[in-house]
Design a protein around this motif. Structure first.
Motif, mmCIF file in Angstrom:
data_model
loop_
_atom_site.group_PDB
_atom_site.id
_atom_site.type_symbol
_atom_site.label_atom_id
_atom_site.label_comp_id
_atom_site.label_asym_id
_atom_site.label_seq_id
_atom_site.Cartn_x
_atom_site.Cartn_y
_atom_site.Cartn_z
ATOM 1 N N PHE A 1 9.152 3.856 19.471
ATOM 2 C CA PHE A 1 9.190 2.538 18.893
ATOM 3 C C PHE A 1 8.670 2.387 17.448
ATOM 4 C CE2 PHE A 1 5.380 3.099 20.986
ATOM 5 C CZ PHE A 1 4.237 2.844 20.117
ATOM 6 N N GLY A 2 8.269 3.289 16.512
ATOM 7 C CA GLY A 2 8.050 2.942 15.416
ATOM 8 C C GLY A 2 7.062 4.347 14.746
ATOM 9 N N ALA A 3 6.536 4.065 13.713
ATOM 10 C CA ALA A 3 5.665 4.895 13.186
ATOM 11 C C ALA A 3 4.237 4.420 12.666
ATOM 12 C CB ALA A 3 6.269 5.667 11.716
ATOM 13 N N PHE A 4 3.213 5.088 12.922
ATOM 14 C CA PHE A 4 1.621 4.610 12.416
ATOM 15 C C PHE A 4 1.534 5.216 10.964
ATOM 16 C CE2 PHE A 4 1.613 4.252 17.085
ATOM 17 C CZ PHE A 4 0.798 2.922 17.122
ATOM 18 N N VAL A 5 1.117 4.516 10.150
ATOM 19 C CA VAL A 5 0.925 4.696 8.741
ATOM 20 C C VAL A 5 -0.488 4.249 8.438
ATOM 21 C CG1 VAL A 5 1.256 4.300 6.480
ATOM 22 C CG2 VAL A 5 3.388 4.328 8.191
ATOM 23 N N ASN A 6 -1.313 5.395 7.916
ATOM 24 C CA ASN A 6 -2.559 5.224 7.420
ATOM 25 C C ASN A 6 -2.717 4.634 5.981
ATOM 26 O OD1 ASN A 6 -5.317 5.719 6.290
ATOM 27 N ND2 ASN A 6 -5.584 7.005 8.068
ATOM 28 N N ILE A 7 -3.495 3.670 6.088
ATOM 29 C CA ILE A 7 -3.650 2.937 4.402
ATOM 30 C C ILE A 7 -5.043 2.797 4.069
ATOM 31 C CG2 ILE A 7 -1.424 1.810 4.317
ATOM 32 C CD1 ILE A 7 -2.957 -0.769 5.294
ATOM 33 N N GLY A 8 -5.463 3.779 3.493
ATOM 34 C CA GLY A 8 -7.171 3.830 3.107
ATOM 35 C C GLY A 8 -7.845 3.763 4.502
ATOM 36 N N GLY A 9 -7.562 4.456 5.259
ATOM 37 C CA GLY A 9 -8.315 4.812 6.363
ATOM 38 C C GLY A 9 -8.174 3.914 7.779
ATOM 39 N N VAL B 1 11.555 9.301 9.414
ATOM 40 C CA VAL B 1 10.208 9.999 8.850
ATOM 41 C C VAL B 1 9.613 10.895 9.999
ATOM 42 C CG1 VAL B 1 9.522 7.594 7.580
ATOM 43 C CG2 VAL B 1 9.070 7.963 10.028
ATOM 44 N N LYS B 2 8.557 11.469 9.316
ATOM 45 C CA LYS B 2 7.776 12.570 9.997
ATOM 46 C C LYS B 2 6.375 12.551 9.741
ATOM 47 C CE LYS B 2 8.488 16.364 6.822
ATOM 48 N NZ LYS B 2 9.279 15.684 5.748
ATOM 49 N N LYS B 3 5.482 13.043 10.360
ATOM 50 C CA LYS B 3 4.056 13.202 10.072
ATOM 51 C C LYS B 3 3.842 13.709 9.091
ATOM 52 C CE LYS B 3 -0.230 14.511 12.337
ATOM 53 N NZ LYS B 3 -0.939 15.185 13.332
ATOM 54 N N GLY B 4 2.900 13.009 8.068
ATOM 55 C CA GLY B 4 2.477 13.646 6.789
ATOM 56 C C GLY B 4 3.247 13.058 5.677
ATOM 57 N N ASP B 5 4.397 12.197 5.688
ATOM 58 C CA ASP B 5 5.223 11.823 4.762
ATOM 59 C C ASP B 5 4.453 10.584 4.053
ATOM 60 O OD1 ASP B 5 7.224 13.271 5.337
ATOM 61 O OD2 ASP B 5 8.470 11.938 6.131
ATOM 62 N N TYR C 1 0.888 -1.124 0.020
ATOM 63 C CA TYR C 1 -0.021 0.089 -0.015
ATOM 64 C C TYR C 1 1.023 1.220 -0.097
ATOM 65 C CZ TYR C 1 -4.041 -2.855 1.403
ATOM 66 O OH TYR C 1 -5.013 -3.948 1.295
ATOM 67 N N ASP C 2 0.440 2.525 -0.407
ATOM 68 C CA ASP C 2 0.791 3.604 -0.527
ATOM 69 C C ASP C 2 0.187 4.213 0.814
ATOM 70 O OD1 ASP C 2 2.710 3.837 -2.269
ATOM 71 O OD2 ASP C 2 1.481 3.904 -3.674
ATOM 72 N N GLY C 3 0.962 4.660 1.625
ATOM 73 C CA GLY C 3 0.121 5.202 2.870
ATOM 74 C C GLY C 3 0.645 6.546 3.602
ATOM 75 N N THR C 4 0.127 6.949 4.503
ATOM 76 C CA THR C 4 0.577 8.482 4.928
ATOM 77 C C THR C 4 0.699 8.257 6.422
ATOM 78 O OG1 THR C 4 -1.005 9.293 3.322
ATOM 79 C CG2 THR C 4 0.248 10.769 5.361
ATOM 80 N N VAL C 5 2.079 8.742 6.891
ATOM 81 C CA VAL C 5 2.398 8.802 8.255
ATOM 82 C C VAL C 5 1.505 9.655 8.824
ATOM 83 C CG1 VAL C 5 4.363 9.158 9.878
ATOM 84 C CG2 VAL C 5 4.843 8.339 7.686
ATOM 85 N N THR C 6 0.868 9.016 10.243
ATOM 86 C CA THR C 6 -0.140 9.966 10.867
ATOM 87 C C THR C 6 0.710 10.180 12.217
ATOM 88 O OG1 THR C 6 -0.817 7.754 12.025
ATOM 89 C CG2 THR C 6 -1.957 8.659 9.985
ATOM 90 N N SER C 7 1.681 9.486 12.722
ATOM 91 C CA SER C 7 2.342 9.898 14.076
ATOM 92 C C SER C 7 3.539 8.937 14.199
ATOM 93 C CB SER C 7 1.326 9.623 15.254
ATOM 94 O OG SER C 7 1.118 8.135 15.246
ATOM 95 N N VAL C 8 4.543 9.605 15.031
ATOM 96 C CA VAL C 8 5.915 9.015 15.040
ATOM 97 C C VAL C 8 6.132 8.872 16.388
ATOM 98 C CG1 VAL C 8 8.425 9.244 14.403
ATOM 99 C CG2 VAL C 8 6.761 9.942 12.764
#
Length: 484
Positions: free
Chosen positions: A208-216, A238-242, A198-205
Motif C-alpha cells: 500500500f505504499g512506502a515508509f520514509v524516514n525523515i530525521g528519525g 522504490v526500494k529500501k534505502g532509496d 524533507y529529504d528522506g530514506t525509504v525504510t520499507s516498502v
C-alpha cells in the motif's frame, strides 16, 4: 659448608674474649663499655659473612629495614588522609543531593541541562551537579543509530535531557541514565507542518505504499501519492534505502502519524504526451485493469489510457470488457485523444481491425430474411445477433404479437427468424423485424379500423425510416397519441 663454618669462628672468639671482662674489672662503671661494644665486635664478622651466605643457591636475602617517619612527617600524612576523607565525604554528599534532585526531576518529567564530558562505550558520559550520568547513543537523537562522528562532536556541549532511569543499591552505589530523544520528538511534532519538504530514506516498502524516514521519524507515502501516474505495486518504483524527496501531506500530532507525498517532486511522465501520441497513432499496450465501463491500458511506463467499452467492437454490443480482452493481455490500440494537462489518453481497439460496416449492405441487404440469436431483451425490444457478427436492434413494435398488448417472449440465446428492416452504415445502425410481425400488426390495425379506431394505416412509417417514435411506443400509447 666450610665457608659458613669458618665465618662463624670469629664470632665465637669475640664472645670468649668478652666473657671475662666483667670479672677482671671490679669497678662497676667499667662494665657498660665492654658490653656495649661486644655486640658491635661480634656483628662485624657476621656482616662480612653475608656475601658467603648470598652465594649459596636458594638462600634468602634479608629485607632492608623501613626508615621510620618523623613526627612532623606522621602529622603531615595524617593531615592528608583526613583531607582525602573529607573530600570523599563531601563528594558523597553532593552525589546524594544530586541523586535526590534527579529523583524529583524524574517524578515531574522535567528537563535539565547536562554537560557531556567524554565518549564511553555505548554512549556519552555527562555530569550533573557533581554526579556522573550516562546518555546512551540510542537516546542521543531521534534516530536510534547515530553516526560516530556526531557523537564525537557532542563532547563539551551542554544538552537538555530528561531522567530515563535511576538505580541505587545497599552499598550506596547510585547511577543515572538520561535521554534527550523524547525531548527532540516533542519538538519535532510541535513544529512540523503540512507542506514542509524533507529529504528522506525509504525504510520499507509494502503493497500500500512506502515508509520514509525523515530525521528519525517515519511517515507513510501512500501508493496514490507515490507517483503522478497509477501504480499497482510500489516495489516497481522504490526500494529500501532509496533517497526520496517528500512533502508533508498530513500531520496527526496526537497519534503521531505522518502522511507524506512524493508525486510533487516527480517529473510528470505526461510531459509532451500530446506530441508523443498524436491522434491516429497505433501503439501496443498491456491491459492493466478492467472496469464495467472499459479497461485501462498501459502504453508506456506510468502512462495509461482509457479504452471504453464502446470502442471494443465494431458490430457487437459488448456486455462487459472481459468478454473481449483480459488483464495482462497485450493488444494494439489507436490513439483517439490525448490531453497532457488532464493526463488523459483515449484509446480505441476496434479501430485496429477492419470495419465490417463498410460492407454490411452486401452482407445484409434490406428485406433479407436470416436467422439471429437473441443477446438481450428489454421492454423496449431486443438485441439480436445476425451473420455471427452484427448486433441489430429489434424494436418492440417489430416483435410478433400474441394478443392485445402482448408480445412473444424472447430470452437471451433464443434463435429466431428475422428480416432486415433498415441498415445505416454511417451510424452503424441495423434495425431488425421478427418474421410475422408485419402480418400481426396489419391484422391488429384492420381490427382497430373496423372497431372505429383512429389509427389509420396511412400513418405507418415505412420500414426504411429506421427507428421512429412509434417504434418506442406500445399500441395503447400509439392510439392515445393519434386520438389527441
Amino acid at each position: 659448608m666450610s665457608d659458613l663454618t669458618n665465618a662463624s669462628e670469629p664470632i665465637e672468639e669475640a664472645s670468649a674474649e668478652a666473657t671475662p671482662a666483667p670479672e677482671a674489672a671490679p669497678a662497676p662503671e667499667a662494665t657498660p663499655a665492654p658490653v656495649a661494644e661486644a655486640p658491635a665486635a661480634t656483628t662485624e664478622p657476621a656482616a662480612d659473612a653475608a656475601p658467603a651466605a648470598d652465594a649459596a643457591p636458594g638462600s634468602p636475602t634479608p629485607a632492608a629495614a623501613e626508615p621510620s617517619m618523623t613526627e612532623e612527617e606522621q602529622a603531615e600524612d595524617q593531615r592528608k588522609k583526613a583531607e582525602e576523607r573529607a573530600r570523599k565525604e563531601e563528594e558523597r554528599k553532593r552525589r546524594d543531593e544530586a541523586y535526590e534532585q534527579l529523583q524529583h526531576l524524574k517524578d515531574t518529567n522535567a528537563t535539565f541541562d547536562v554537560v557531556l564530558i567524554e565518549r564511553v562505550k555505548g554512549g556519552l558520559r555527562g555530569e550533573y551537579n557533581g554526579m556522573r550520568v550516562f546518555l546512551p547513543a540510542s537516546h542521543f537523537g531521534i534516530r536510534k543509530n547515530v553516526p560516530e562522528e556526531e557523537l564525537g562532536t557532542a563532547i563539551g556541549q551542554t544538552v537538555q535531557v530528561r531522567v530515563h532511569e535511576l538505580q541505587s543499591d545497599d552499598t550506596g552505589y547510585k547511577s543515572a541514565v538520561v535521554t534527550r530523544r523524547d525531548i527532540l520528538l516533542d519538538e519535532f511534532w510541535s513544529t512540523i507542518a503540512a507542506g514542509a519538504v524533507y529529504d528522506g530514506t525509504v525504510t520499507s516498502v509494502t503493497t500500500f505504499g512506502a515508509f520514509v524516514n525523515i530525521g528519525g521519524v517515519e511517515g507513510l507515502v501512500h501508493v496514490s501519492r507515490l507517483s503522478n501516474s497509477r501504480i499497482d505495486n510500489p516495489a516497481t518504483v522504490v526500494k529500501k534505502g532509496d533517497r526520496l524527496k517528500v512533502t508533508v501531506a498530513e500531520v496527526d500530532s496526537e497519534k503521531r502519524k505522518l502522511s507524506l507525498s512524493h508525486r510533487e517532486h516527480e517529473e510528470s511522465p505526461w510531459k509532451g504526451v500530446n506530441a508523443a501520441y498524436p491522434v491516429g497513432k497505433r501503439v501496443k499496450g498491456t491491459v492493466r485493469r478492467i472496469t464495467d465501463f472499459g479497461a485501462y491500458v498501459q502504453v508506456a511506463p506510468r502512462i495509461e489510457g482509457l479504452l471504453r467499452i464502446s470502442e471494443l467492437s465494431w458490430t457487437q454490443r459488448v456486455k462487459h470488457p472481459s468478454d473481449v480482452i483480459a488483464i495482462g493481455q497485450e493488444i494494439d490500440v489507436e490513439i483517439l485523444s490525448a490531453n497532457e494537462d488532464k493526463q488523459q489518453l483515449g484509446l480505441g481497439y476496434k479501430q485496429t481491425q477492419s470495419n465490417p460496416w463498410e460492407n454490411v449492405l452486401s452482407i445484409l441487404p434490406v428485406g433479407m430474411e436470416t436467422q439471429g440469436i437473441v443477446q438481450q431483451s428489454s421492454t423496449q425490444g431486443a438485441v439480436v445477433r445476425v451473420a455471427e457478427t452484427f448486433d441489430g436492434f429489434m424494436p418492440r413494435s417489430k416483435i410478433v404479437s400474441i394478443g392485445r398488448g402482448q408480445k412473444v417472449e424472447l430470452n437471451p440465446g433464443d434463435t429466431i427468424t428475422v428480416i432486415v428492416a433498415d441498415v445505416v452504415p454511417a451510424s452503424q445502425s441495423l434495425i431488425l423485424a421478427m418474421k410475422g410481425a408485419e402480418q400481426s400488426n396489419e391484422g391488429r390495425e384492420d381490427r382497430r379500423e373496423r372497431d372505429g379506431g383512429s389509427f389509420p394505416r396511412q400513418a405507418r412509417q415505412p420500414d426504411s425510416a429506421g427507428v421512429t417514435l412509434g417504434d418506442l411506443l406500445n399500441d395503447s400509447e400509439k392510439s392515445n397519441l393519434y386520438k389527441g
